[in-house]
Scaffold this motif. Structure first.
Motif, mmCIF file in Angstrom:
data_model
loop_
_atom_site.group_PDB
_atom_site.id
_atom_site.type_symbol
_atom_site.label_atom_id
_atom_site.label_comp_id
_atom_site.label_asym_id
_atom_site.label_seq_id
_atom_site.Cartn_x
_atom_site.Cartn_y
_atom_site.Cartn_z
ATOM 1 N N LYS A 59 -0.446 9.919 -0.745
ATOM 2 C CA LYS A 59 -1.261 9.735 0.652
ATOM 3 C C LYS A 59 -0.555 9.314 1.561
ATOM 4 O O LYS A 59 0.700 8.734 1.357
ATOM 5 N N THR A 60 -0.877 9.312 2.717
ATOM 6 C CA THR A 60 -0.004 8.571 3.884
ATOM 7 C C THR A 60 -0.017 7.213 3.801
ATOM 8 O O THR A 60 -1.282 6.696 3.377
ATOM 9 N N ALA A 61 0.850 6.533 4.035
ATOM 10 C CA ALA A 61 1.055 5.151 3.909
ATOM 11 C C ALA A 61 2.063 4.609 4.720
ATOM 12 O O ALA A 61 2.911 5.155 5.297
ATOM 13 N N ALA A 62 1.909 3.267 5.091
ATOM 14 C CA ALA A 62 3.034 2.556 6.056
ATOM 15 C C ALA A 62 3.442 1.414 5.265
ATOM 16 O O ALA A 62 2.398 0.700 5.027
ATOM 17 N N GLY A 63 4.616 1.146 5.267
ATOM 18 C CA GLY A 63 5.283 -0.132 4.498
ATOM 19 C C GLY A 63 6.132 -0.813 5.548
ATOM 20 O O GLY A 63 6.923 0.018 6.497
ATOM 21 N N PHE A 120 -0.212 13.311 -6.421
ATOM 22 C CA PHE A 120 -0.913 13.370 -5.307
ATOM 23 C C PHE A 120 -0.341 12.234 -4.393
ATOM 24 O O PHE A 120 -0.226 11.294 -4.807
ATOM 25 N N ASP A 170 -7.569 -5.097 -6.564
ATOM 26 C CA ASP A 170 -8.617 -4.765 -7.452
ATOM 27 C C ASP A 170 -8.703 -5.844 -8.666
ATOM 28 O O ASP A 170 -9.438 -6.254 -9.244
ATOM 29 N N HIS A 171 -7.279 -6.520 -8.740
ATOM 30 C CA HIS A 171 -7.119 -7.320 -9.772
ATOM 31 C C HIS A 171 -7.076 -8.875 -9.521
ATOM 32 O O HIS A 171 -6.611 -9.757 -10.216
ATOM 33 N N MET A 181 2.271 1.960 -10.169
ATOM 34 C CA MET A 181 0.965 1.729 -9.694
ATOM 35 C C MET A 181 0.506 0.162 -9.916
ATOM 36 O O MET A 181 -0.245 -0.468 -9.027
ATOM 37 N N GLY A 182 0.895 -0.264 -11.054
ATOM 38 C CA GLY A 182 0.539 -1.835 -11.143
ATOM 39 C C GLY A 182 1.334 -2.856 -10.092
ATOM 40 O O GLY A 182 1.239 -3.982 -10.349
ATOM 41 N N ARG A 188 -4.026 6.848 -15.623
ATOM 42 C CA ARG A 188 -3.285 7.062 -14.381
ATOM 43 C C ARG A 188 -2.736 8.569 -14.254
ATOM 44 O O ARG A 188 -2.381 8.959 -13.178
ATOM 45 N N GLU A 192 -3.207 -1.460 -3.637
ATOM 46 C CA GLU A 192 -4.701 -1.046 -4.270
ATOM 47 C C GLU A 192 -4.786 -1.899 -5.722
ATOM 48 O O GLU A 192 -5.913 -2.429 -5.956
ATOM 49 N N TYR A 193 -4.194 -2.050 -6.356
ATOM 50 C CA TYR A 193 -4.014 -2.809 -7.774
ATOM 51 C C TYR A 193 -4.230 -4.312 -7.178
ATOM 52 O O TYR A 193 -4.921 -4.913 -8.002
ATOM 53 N N ASN A 228 2.491 3.418 -4.207
ATOM 54 C CA ASN A 228 2.236 5.040 -4.826
ATOM 55 C C ASN A 228 2.750 6.285 -4.254
ATOM 56 O O ASN A 228 2.874 7.197 -4.644
ATOM 57 N N TYR A 237 -4.837 6.355 -6.597
ATOM 58 C CA TYR A 237 -5.299 5.098 -7.165
ATOM 59 C C TYR A 237 -6.522 5.243 -7.447
ATOM 60 O O TYR A 237 -7.377 5.019 -8.600
ATOM 61 N N LYS A 274 -8.702 5.353 -11.068
ATOM 62 C CA LYS A 274 -9.584 4.211 -11.318
ATOM 63 C C LYS A 274 -11.023 4.901 -11.878
ATOM 64 O O LYS A 274 -11.763 4.511 -12.804
ATOM 65 N N GLY A 301 0.915 -1.100 0.281
ATOM 66 C CA GLY A 301 -0.057 0.027 -0.054
ATOM 67 C C GLY A 301 0.758 1.312 0.031
ATOM 68 O O GLY A 301 0.362 2.425 -0.168
ATOM 69 N N ILE A 302 2.081 1.095 0.229
ATOM 70 C CA ILE A 302 2.963 2.105 0.134
ATOM 71 C C ILE A 302 3.644 2.544 -1.241
ATOM 72 O O ILE A 302 4.249 3.622 -1.266
#
Lengths: 627, 86
Positions: B81-85, B79, A276-277, A267-268, B18, A272-273, A245, B9, B13, A242-243
């Motif tokens: 967004k906040t995220a954690a990985g 754009f 969705d896929h 993005m692929g 993109r 999120e991808y 993008n 994303y 969509k 999720g990180i």
């Protein structure tokens, strides 16, 4: 014995085929907790300087801490400590799965494996009967990690190596369930001992000081996690992918061996991808973890298997110029089965691609093309042809074929998927972390570039203080032993709710960025019990812990690791970054790379080290680091 | 003068793309206006999706840029967004 510890260390000698239970050293446990801290202390004490990391004299130490077996969320992790064959310095790695739980149920805090077996061996440990069985493992030798665990059956908790470890690939890991202690080549050390697998079981109960209080408090923490924007939503919904993008948008996802920080098709590879896929529909988790950040994916020929993490899609995706999620998932599955660290593997493959691109070596691997990658991963694990060179890691490859300026490692450990030119504190962390270029020994990037309250990642403010605090915290967390994601939950949901760019967000950021010494003072305070980390420890052990105590313990561990590295011949000159990171601009308007030289002296001062990166005697005295 | 606007994303969509190429946008606000126009009739959706993201130009958050909101030819607006990985 302090509550929370089983009170036993099991020492196994594979050559003599002996197994001895010894009491845990309570004094060490008080100073270093368990996990990585206790393991580092043991390694320092048990070995003379200069041992061969792949020799029988290198102990392989599996260590749990007081939180393991407690059912606290994210507490099913164990630490592995040894001398690293990849770096020549301290080797430490951590792993989820269920093995830590098995160790504590068997009443074993620490397992020390010494010597080398004459033939392939596996160990079965029954903690209830205090019995250790040395069993022939020749029928398992050569099997992948999944197949080996399947053959071992469901009754016990396992930790195994794959062909990568058997063939001494310097970045081979140890696998428990679908998780891996990937870094530093701990799997190669296990392979050098001809130890294929450890299986453990028991029914012992963890003794806590305040079990009722712990349970009640933990119920509340679980609710907090459930409603937390990161632990309960983002990580749970998208996993660590999720990180993608975010790092791509911040120009810091390694692309084509760190030549760029952005890939137009990243993005692929995102969570999120994936959602969705239809590649995944099932979450996977370490035992008892409510976050369940893992994903399962469908891989042709393998069925439904553990999917890639962010680090994997970064290092084996964009870093290779490949954004085909099916391909990357397949390579990830191969690496997991073969027991290889996907970070080091991805960086080494990227390095080989750049050698090819520059005409320095015919590797058959090209950026943006999947052809040859799967075959090379197999060749690496079995050390065939050029794979034998790639199995040695990026540093040794560059020593043999050239290209040191774009060999992306620190101290021999390959960099992770956050380009430090977009995250200065993370760069300081990479440069100074004792095990080498790794992101989870502090995770400063979360406060600079990806989290809810990011300071400016490209000025000098807080860039020396933040890594110190974070590294100390990570050392303590890895000694409890907890998952680093537990610390992400410490940023309250109210902060996540601030509108990006809004005035409250700006104000909070400016205060944080300019807090400097005050930040360290607050984090080092021993006045109050504040977080679940110190509260859990206190309720389990009966000792008093605060954030300040965790900082102190963490600093003690970090300094001992440092002393170990110095003893093994590493110096302050190794606290550096790859030349590409230091010299080449990544961002528009920059004229060079990371300003490490402006930050390192301040970092050393904060640490209480001299200008060469050596801890001062008074620092060691103050922290009670006995060397 | 052309800048590229890379979407979240969710936006991608909703729009089926993109990234957008935007001509003549000299500031971040003008680039965002172009994006908003692509959401004609769904301004609420746009605000909701854009509201949870910060804006970066060539990877640097607008709040941290010396150039502030001004854009140059070839810039990439994202754009974030906040995220954690891990």
């Amino acid at each position: 014995m302090i509550k929370g510890f089983a009170g036993r260390v099991l020492e196994v000698d594979l050559e003599a085929r002996t197994a001895v239970f010894r009491p845990l050293d309570e004094a060490i446990a008080r100073l270093y907790l368990g996990g990585k801290g206790y393991g580092t202390r043991l390694l320092y004490d048990l070995t003379p300087p200069g041992i061969d990391p792949l020799g029988p004299e290198n102990p392989l130490i599996f260590a749990t801490g007081p939180l393991n077996g407690s059912l606290a969320p994210q507490s099913n992790r164990f630490a592995v400590v040894c001398k690293s064959p990849l770096t020549g310095g301290i080797g430490s790695s951590a792993c989820g799965g269920s093995f830590a739980f098995g160790m504590k149920k068997a009443g074993i805090d620490v397992l020390v494996v010494r010597g080398r077996s004459a033939g392939a061996v596996r160990l079965e440990i029954d903690g209830d009967a205090d019995e250790v069985r040395f069993l022939d493992a020749s029928d398992l030798w050569g099997l992948g990690t999944g197949a080996a665990q399947k053959a071992l059956g469901k009754g016990m908790h396992h930790a195994v190596i794959g062909p990568g470890g058997e063939n001494l690939v310097l970045y081979a890991g140890i696998v428990s369930d679908a998780r891996i202690a990937g870094r530093c080549g701990v799997g190669a050390v296990m392979g050098s001992k001809r130890l294929k697998a450890l299986s453990i079981q028991g029914t012992r109960k963890l003794d806590m000081e305040d079990e009722a209080g712990f349970k009640k408090y933990t119920q509340w923490v679980r609710q907090v996690f459930k409603g937390h924007p990161v632990l309960g939503e983002k990580l749970r919904r998208f996993g660590t992918m999720g990180i993608v993008n975010t790092t791509n948008g911040r120009n810091m996802i390694p692309t084509r061996n760190f030549q760029e920080g952005h890939h137009p098709d990243a993005m692929g590879l995102s969570g999120e991808y994936l959602e969705d896929h239809g590649l995944a529909g099932v979450r996977s988790s370490c035992l008892h973890c409510p976050v369940a950040c893992g994903r399962e994916v469908e891989v042709p020929g393998a069925g439904r298997v553990k999917g890639p993490e962010y680090e994997t899609v970064g290092m084996m995706g964009t870093n290779l110029g490949v954004t085909d999620l099916e391909k990357v998932s397949h390579w990830n599955w191969m690496a997991d089965e073969l027991g290889l660290d996907t970070i080091s593997l991805g960086v080494t493959l990227g390095f080989a691609m750049e050698l090819q691109e520059r005409g320095m070596l015919e590797t058959g691997l090209r950026f943006g093309r999947a052809e040859g990658v799967a075959e090379m991963i197999e060749a690496i694990a079995h050390r065939r042809g050029l794979g034998d060179d790639l199995a040695q890691g990026t540093r040794r490859m560059s020593e043999k074929y050239g290209g040191k300026a774009f060999a992306m490692h620190v101290k021999g450990l390959e960099l992770s998927a956050y380009d430090p030119r977009g995250s200065y504190a993370q760069g300081v962390e990479y440069a100074t972390t004792n095990r080498g270029g790794c992101h989870v020994q502090g995770a400063s990037m979360y406060f600079e570039s990806t989290g809810p309250l990011t300071i400016n990642p490209q000025n000098l403010k807080l860039k020396a203080e933040l890594p110190v605090v974070q590294q100390n915290l990570a050392c303590a967390v890895n000694s409890m032993v907890l998952c680093i994601f537990t610390t992400y939950g410490l940023i309250p949901r109210q902060v996540h709710a601030l509108k990006p760019g809004g005035w409250t967000h700006r104000l909070a950021r400016v205060i944080f960025e300019n807090s400097g010494p005050a930040y360290r003072l607050i984090m080092g305070s021993k006045l109050l019990q504040v977080t679940w980390l110190d509260t859990w420890l206190s309720r389990i052990t009966g000792l008093r812990f605060t954030p300040g105590h965790l900082q102190e313990i963490g600093a003690r561990i970090f300094n001992l690791e440092r002393m170990y590295n110095l003893r093994e011949g590493l110096t302050g000159a190794d606290d550096t970054l790859p030349e590409r990171i230091l010299r080449e601009p990544l961002f528009k308007g920059m004229d060079s790379g990371h300003p490490l030289d402006q930050l390192l002296p301040r970092y050393y001062r904060i640490r209480g080290w001299d200008s060469h990166g050596v801890p001062l005697p008074e620092t060691l005295r103050k922290l009670k680091v006995r060397t | 003068m052309t800048v590229t606007l890379e979407l979240t994303y969710d936006m991608a969509k909703a729009l089926g793309t993109r990234a957008l190429q935007v001509e003549g946008a000299r500031t971040v606000a003008e680039a965002l206006r172009a994006a908003r126009e692509r959401f004609a009739g769904r301004e609420g959706d746009f605000e909701r999706m854009a509201g949870v993201a910060a804006i970066a130009v060539n990877g640097v958050l607008v709040a941290h840029r010396r150039e502030g909101v001004r854009l140059a030819d070839g810039d990439l607006v994202t754009f974030v967004k906040t995220a954690a990985g891990g």
